[in-house]
Structure formats: C-alpha cells, structure tokens
Design a protein around this motif. Structure first.
Motif, PDB file in Angstrom:
ATOM      1  N   HIS A 144       0.823  -1.205   0.000  1.00  0.00           N
ATOM      2  CA  HIS A 144       0.000   0.000   0.000  1.00  0.00           C
ATOM      3  C   HIS A 144       0.863   1.264   0.000  1.00  0.00           C
ATOM      4  CE1 HIS A 144      -3.205  -2.826   0.967  1.00  0.00           C
ATOM      5  NE2 HIS A 144      -4.062  -1.865   0.684  1.00  0.00           N
ATOM      6  N   PRO A 145       0.326   2.357  -0.535  1.00  0.00           N
ATOM      7  CA  PRO A 145       1.091   3.614  -0.552  1.00  0.00           C
ATOM      8  C   PRO A 145       1.447   4.063   0.859  1.00  0.00           C
ATOM      9  CG  PRO A 145      -0.879   3.774  -1.930  1.00  0.00           C
ATOM     10  CD  PRO A 145      -1.000   2.496  -1.171  1.00  0.00           C
ATOM     11  N   ARG A 146       2.646   4.618   1.006  1.00  0.00           N
ATOM     12  CA  ARG A 146       3.084   5.128   2.299  1.00  0.00           C
ATOM     13  C   ARG A 146       2.836   6.626   2.355  1.00  0.00           C
ATOM     14  NH1 ARG A 146       5.257   0.628   5.322  1.00  0.00           N
ATOM     15  NH2 ARG A 146       6.134   2.215   6.684  1.00  0.00           N
ATOM     16  N   LEU A 147       2.236   7.067   3.467  1.00  0.00           N
ATOM     17  CA  LEU A 147       1.968   8.478   3.679  1.00  0.00           C
ATOM     18  C   LEU A 147       2.564   8.921   5.006  1.00  0.00           C
ATOM     19  CD1 LEU A 147      -1.800   8.796   2.646  1.00  0.00           C
ATOM     20  CD2 LEU A 147       0.215   9.330   1.273  1.00  0.00           C
ATOM     21  N   PRO A 148       2.984  10.187   5.118  1.00  0.00           N
ATOM     22  CA  PRO A 148       3.473  10.687   6.408  1.00  0.00           C
ATOM     23  C   PRO A 148       2.350  10.715   7.441  1.00  0.00           C
ATOM     24  CG  PRO A 148       3.281  12.472   4.812  1.00  0.00           C
ATOM     25  CD  PRO A 148       3.055  11.209   4.051  1.00  0.00           C
ATOM     26  N   LEU A 149       2.696  10.394   8.675  1.00  0.00           N
ATOM     27  CA  LEU A 149       1.698  10.354   9.750  1.00  0.00           C
ATOM     28  C   LEU A 149       1.464  11.720  10.382  1.00  0.00           C
ATOM     29  CD1 LEU A 149       2.818   7.040  11.491  1.00  0.00           C
ATOM     30  CD2 LEU A 149       0.729   7.393  10.152  1.00  0.00           C
ATOM     31  N   GLY A 150       2.407  12.611  10.250  1.00  0.00           N
ATOM     32  CA  GLY A 150       2.249  13.932  10.846  1.00  0.00           C
ATOM     33  C   GLY A 150       2.977  14.046  12.171  1.00  0.00           C
ATOM     34  N   ASP A 158       5.734   7.304   9.064  1.00  0.00           N
ATOM     35  CA  ASP A 158       4.790   7.069   7.980  1.00  0.00           C
ATOM     36  C   ASP A 158       4.039   5.768   8.201  1.00  0.00           C
ATOM     37  OD1 ASP A 158       6.560   5.029   7.289  1.00  0.00           O
ATOM     38  OD2 ASP A 158       7.362   6.080   5.560  1.00  0.00           O
ATOM     39  N   GLY A 159       2.996   5.569   7.394  1.00  0.00           N
ATOM     40  CA  GLY A 159       2.187   4.365   7.493  1.00  0.00           C
ATOM     41  C   GLY A 159       1.629   3.993   6.143  1.00  0.00           C
ATOM     42  N   ALA A 160       1.090   2.789   6.058  1.00  0.00           N
ATOM     43  CA  ALA A 160       0.476   2.300   4.829  1.00  0.00           C
ATOM     44  C   ALA A 160      -0.992   2.714   4.817  1.00  0.00           C
ATOM     45  CB  ALA A 160       0.604   0.781   4.753  1.00  0.00           C
ATOM     46  N   ASP A 161      -1.382   3.463   3.788  1.00  0.00           N
ATOM     47  CA  ASP A 161      -2.745   3.983   3.660  1.00  0.00           C
ATOM     48  C   ASP A 161      -3.646   2.872   3.118  1.00  0.00           C
ATOM     49  OD1 ASP A 161      -5.001   5.524   3.399  1.00  0.00           O
ATOM     50  OD2 ASP A 161      -4.252   6.718   1.719  1.00  0.00           O
ATOM     51  N   LEU A 162      -4.416   2.235   3.987  1.00  0.00           N
ATOM     52  CA  LEU A 162      -5.138   1.024   3.596  1.00  0.00           C
ATOM     53  C   LEU A 162      -6.336   1.298   2.702  1.00  0.00           C
ATOM     54  CD1 LEU A 162      -5.061  -1.076   6.891  1.00  0.00           C
ATOM     55  CD2 LEU A 162      -3.393  -0.969   5.032  1.00  0.00           C
ATOM     56  N   LEU A 163      -7.042   2.398   2.916  1.00  0.00           N
ATOM     57  CA  LEU A 163      -8.267   2.656   2.168  1.00  0.00           C
ATOM     58  C   LEU A 163      -8.139   3.807   1.177  1.00  0.00           C
ATOM     59  CD1 LEU A 163     -10.938   2.231   5.002  1.00  0.00           C
ATOM     60  CD2 LEU A 163     -10.047   0.510   3.417  1.00  0.00           C
ATOM     61  N   GLY A 164      -6.991   4.450   1.143  1.00  0.00           N
ATOM     62  CA  GLY A 164      -6.783   5.540   0.205  1.00  0.00           C
ATOM     63  C   GLY A 164      -7.321   6.876   0.649  1.00  0.00           C
ATOM     64  N   ASP A 165      -7.823   6.965   1.892  1.00  0.00           N
ATOM     65  CA  ASP A 165      -8.362   8.230   2.376  1.00  0.00           C
ATOM     66  C   ASP A 165      -7.670   8.729   3.640  1.00  0.00           C
ATOM     67  OD1 ASP A 165      -9.277   6.437   4.268  1.00  0.00           O
ATOM     68  OD2 ASP A 165     -11.412   6.834   3.959  1.00  0.00           O
ATOM     69  N   GLY A 166      -6.615   8.034   4.068  1.00  0.00           N
ATOM     70  CA  GLY A 166      -5.869   8.448   5.254  1.00  0.00           C
ATOM     71  C   GLY A 166      -6.530   8.122   6.574  1.00  0.00           C
ATOM     72  N   SER A 167      -7.686   7.459   6.545  1.00  0.00           N
ATOM     73  CA  SER A 167      -8.410   7.193   7.793  1.00  0.00           C
ATOM     74  C   SER A 167      -7.839   6.016   8.569  1.00  0.00           C
ATOM     75  CB  SER A 167      -9.888   6.943   7.508  1.00  0.00           C
ATOM     76  OG  SER A 167     -10.067   5.784   6.694  1.00  0.00           O
ATOM     77  N   LEU A 168      -7.272   5.044   7.865  1.00  0.00           N
ATOM     78  CA  LEU A 168      -6.696   3.856   8.494  1.00  0.00           C
ATOM     79  C   LEU A 168      -5.283   3.673   7.974  1.00  0.00           C
ATOM     80  CD1 LEU A 168      -9.680   1.316   8.217  1.00  0.00           C
ATOM     81  CD2 LEU A 168      -9.133   2.861  10.112  1.00  0.00           C
ATOM     82  N   GLY A 179       6.263  -9.487  10.981  1.00  0.00           N
ATOM     83  CA  GLY A 179       5.010  -8.997  10.426  1.00  0.00           C
ATOM     84  C   GLY A 179       4.042  -8.429  11.451  1.00  0.00           C
ATOM     85  N   HIS A 180       4.563  -7.756  12.478  1.00  0.00           N
ATOM     86  CA  HIS A 180       3.714  -7.175  13.522  1.00  0.00           C
ATOM     87  C   HIS A 180       3.486  -5.693  13.222  1.00  0.00           C
ATOM     88  CE1 HIS A 180       2.939  -5.349  17.548  1.00  0.00           C
ATOM     89  NE2 HIS A 180       2.188  -6.423  17.675  1.00  0.00           N
ATOM     90  N   TRP A 181       2.224  -5.316  13.038  1.00  0.00           N
ATOM     91  CA  TRP A 181       1.853  -3.946  12.692  1.00  0.00           C
ATOM     92  C   TRP A 181       0.735  -3.453  13.595  1.00  0.00           C
ATOM     93  CZ3 TRP A 181       2.899  -1.356   7.613  1.00  0.00           C
ATOM     94  CH2 TRP A 181       3.914  -1.994   6.887  1.00  0.00           C
ATOM     95  N   GLY A 182       0.687  -2.137  13.787  1.00  0.00           N
ATOM     96  CA  GLY A 182      -0.416  -1.489  14.468  1.00  0.00           C
ATOM     97  C   GLY A 182      -1.255  -0.702  13.472  1.00  0.00           C
ATOM     98  N   LEU A 183      -2.244   0.025  13.992  1.00  0.00           N
ATOM     99  CA  LEU A 183      -3.161   0.773  13.130  1.00  0.00           C
ATOM    100  C   LEU A 183      -3.484   2.121  13.760  1.00  0.00           C
ATOM    101  CD1 LEU A 183      -4.937   0.467  10.497  1.00  0.00           C
ATOM    102  CD2 LEU A 183      -6.817  -0.090  12.060  1.00  0.00           C
ATOM    103  N   VAL A 184      -3.276   3.183  12.992  1.00  0.00           N
ATOM    104  CA  VAL A 184      -3.682   4.525  13.400  1.00  0.00           C
ATOM    105  C   VAL A 184      -5.054   4.816  12.796  1.00  0.00           C
ATOM    106  CG1 VAL A 184      -3.185   6.993  13.185  1.00  0.00           C
ATOM    107  CG2 VAL A 184      -1.326   5.380  13.668  1.00  0.00           C
TER     108      VAL A 184
END
Length: 262
Positions: A144-150, A158-168, A179-184
């Motif tokens: 998935h595309p990587r976006l800055p978290l702020g 940064d994180g992987a933008d799962l839905l393309g809208d930055g919400s998850l 393979g351990h990941w969290g979710l913002v």
C-alpha cells in the motif's frame, strides 16, 4: 513474562478486537480475538502446548462474531479484517468473516507457512486458523502507498494507507514477531487512536517504558527491535498524552470497551 519488573503471580489478560465503522467501507475489524475455533485448533500435540501455556476462558457469546449482532452487524457484513499479526489470540475468529478482505503483512503470513508444527507453536502460530482462501483475499500492508503520519505521531514517520483516504494507516511495530503492525485510526470525534496490538501488553508498560524480560522477547521475536518500538511508543505518549494508545491485552482498555450482551 510480560514486563521485566513484574511479579510471579498469574495474571488475567483480555484478548481484545476493535470494531471500526467506516463511513464508506462499513464494518471493519482490527483482529478477531479468540473464537471456539481456537480450541479445535489446539486439540492435538504439539498445538495443545499453546493452550497449556496460555489457558483461555471463552464463555458462550463472547467471540467477536457472536457479539457483532448486538451492534446490528452480521459477520458476513464485515468488509475487512486488519490482522496485526498471526498469533492465535489475534486471528482465531478469522474464518467467521468469509466476505472480508484480509489486510495483513506479507511477513506475517509467511509465518503461517513456516515448516514445522512445533516451531510454529513455539512462536504462537496456529496454521489451522488461517482461511483456506487467504491468498485470494489478502491485501498486504507492504504493497500500500506510504503516507506521512504527521508531527502528532512522531517519532513514527509514515504508514500504509489502507483505504486511500488516510483514515486507516497501518504502522510497522517491529520486535514482537515477524510482520507485527499497528493501526492509526482518525476518529469521527477528531481524536486519534493508535491500536498497538502486542507492542506492549498494557498501557502501564508504555507509560513506564517497561518491556518484557529478555526470555519472553527472545522466545517470540527480537529483543532489540521490541525494546526500540516500546521506547518509541513511550516517547510518543509523553509528547502526546491525548493520543489514545490501545494495546490488545490491556485491562484498562477492557474496562472502557463497549460490549455486546455476551
């Protein structure tokens, strides 16, 4: 076993999952917690060792799939399950959601295919809990595309933008296991929640920067990266105490969590 300054008494650990109601995608789960499928998957040796090491108490109606109707959602309506990692207490209910995309780490799914039943059990993996069609349904974090978290989530960048809208935004949290990941999650109320899975087993461990003893971290994952991740979470909490940091096995979180009738 869960923090190096802890005592020797047995402790009760909730196994939590999160229900996310996305305005477009609908019902999404972060992990599934335990399910009766866990007991079926641990009937035989060596898988039964998992059950002996971490005894599980799952009452009638307590599985996530059984609680969802109390929130007006049927399991087949769940559009996606975001898997933090493939330990049995996080994916036991995965087969109950046949229509869901499965967001996960490629490195995590590889653990399910690792040869040797004993080796998998030693690292908390029960291969029978993975759906047979997981390859067709998997959407890997790594792709998935990587976006800055702020700046509010520094030192995480940064994180992987799962839905393309930055919400998850899926965020890699190394150390606990491959393979351990969290979710913002950017919530409707304007607050940000960081679901950190097993990067820490309690909120207190984050506040105190108290990692598990080396025996535990070396058994499941890698001690150095695990402690680095916990230190980063501790720094984040100190910088932004309004952030909702949510471990998957924290008693403080369990008290606040909404429940179905089960």
């Amino acid at each position: 076993m869960t923090r190096r300054d802890g005592g020797l008494n047995p402790a009760v650990f909730p196994a939590l999952a999160a229900l996310i109601l996305h305005p477009v995608e609908g019902a999404i789960l972060f992990d599934t917690g335990y399910d009766p499928a866990f007991f079926e998957a641990t009937r035989t040796f060596p898988e039964i060792l998992y059950r002996w090491m971490t005894p599980v108490d799952l009452g009638p109606g307590e599985a996530v799939a059984d609680q969802l109707p109390d929130f007006g959602i049927r399991p087949e309506e769940v559009r996606a399950v975001i898997v933090s990692h493939f330990h049995g207490d996080h994916i036991a209910g995965l087969k109950r959601f046949p229509n869901a995309r499965i967001f996960c780490a490629r490195a995590g799914l590889a653990q399910v295919r690792k040869p040797g039943r004993f080796a998998r059990v030693r690292q908390g993996v029960l291969a029978d809990l993975a759906p047979a069609d997981i390859d067709a349904r998997a959407a890997f974090f790594e792709d998935h595309p990587r976006l800055p978290l702020g700046p509010d989530l520094s030192p995480f960048e940064d994180g992987a933008d799962l839905l393309g809208d930055g919400s998850l935004m899926a965020v890699q949290l190394p150390g606990h296991c491959p393979g351990h990941w969290g979710l913002v999650v950017r919530q409707e109320d304007g607050r940000t929640r960081f679901l950190i899975a097993d990067a820490a087993w309690s909120s207190g461990a984050v506040r105190d920067n108290a990692p598990p003893p080396r025996l535990t971290t070396a058994l499941l994952g890698e001690t150095g990266p695990w402690r680095d991740t916990l230190t980063a979470l501790h720094r984040l909490w100190n910088r932004n105490p309004e952030l909702l940091l949510t471990p998957s096995h924290c008693g403080e979180v369990e008290v606040e969590a909404p429940r179905g009738r089960g």
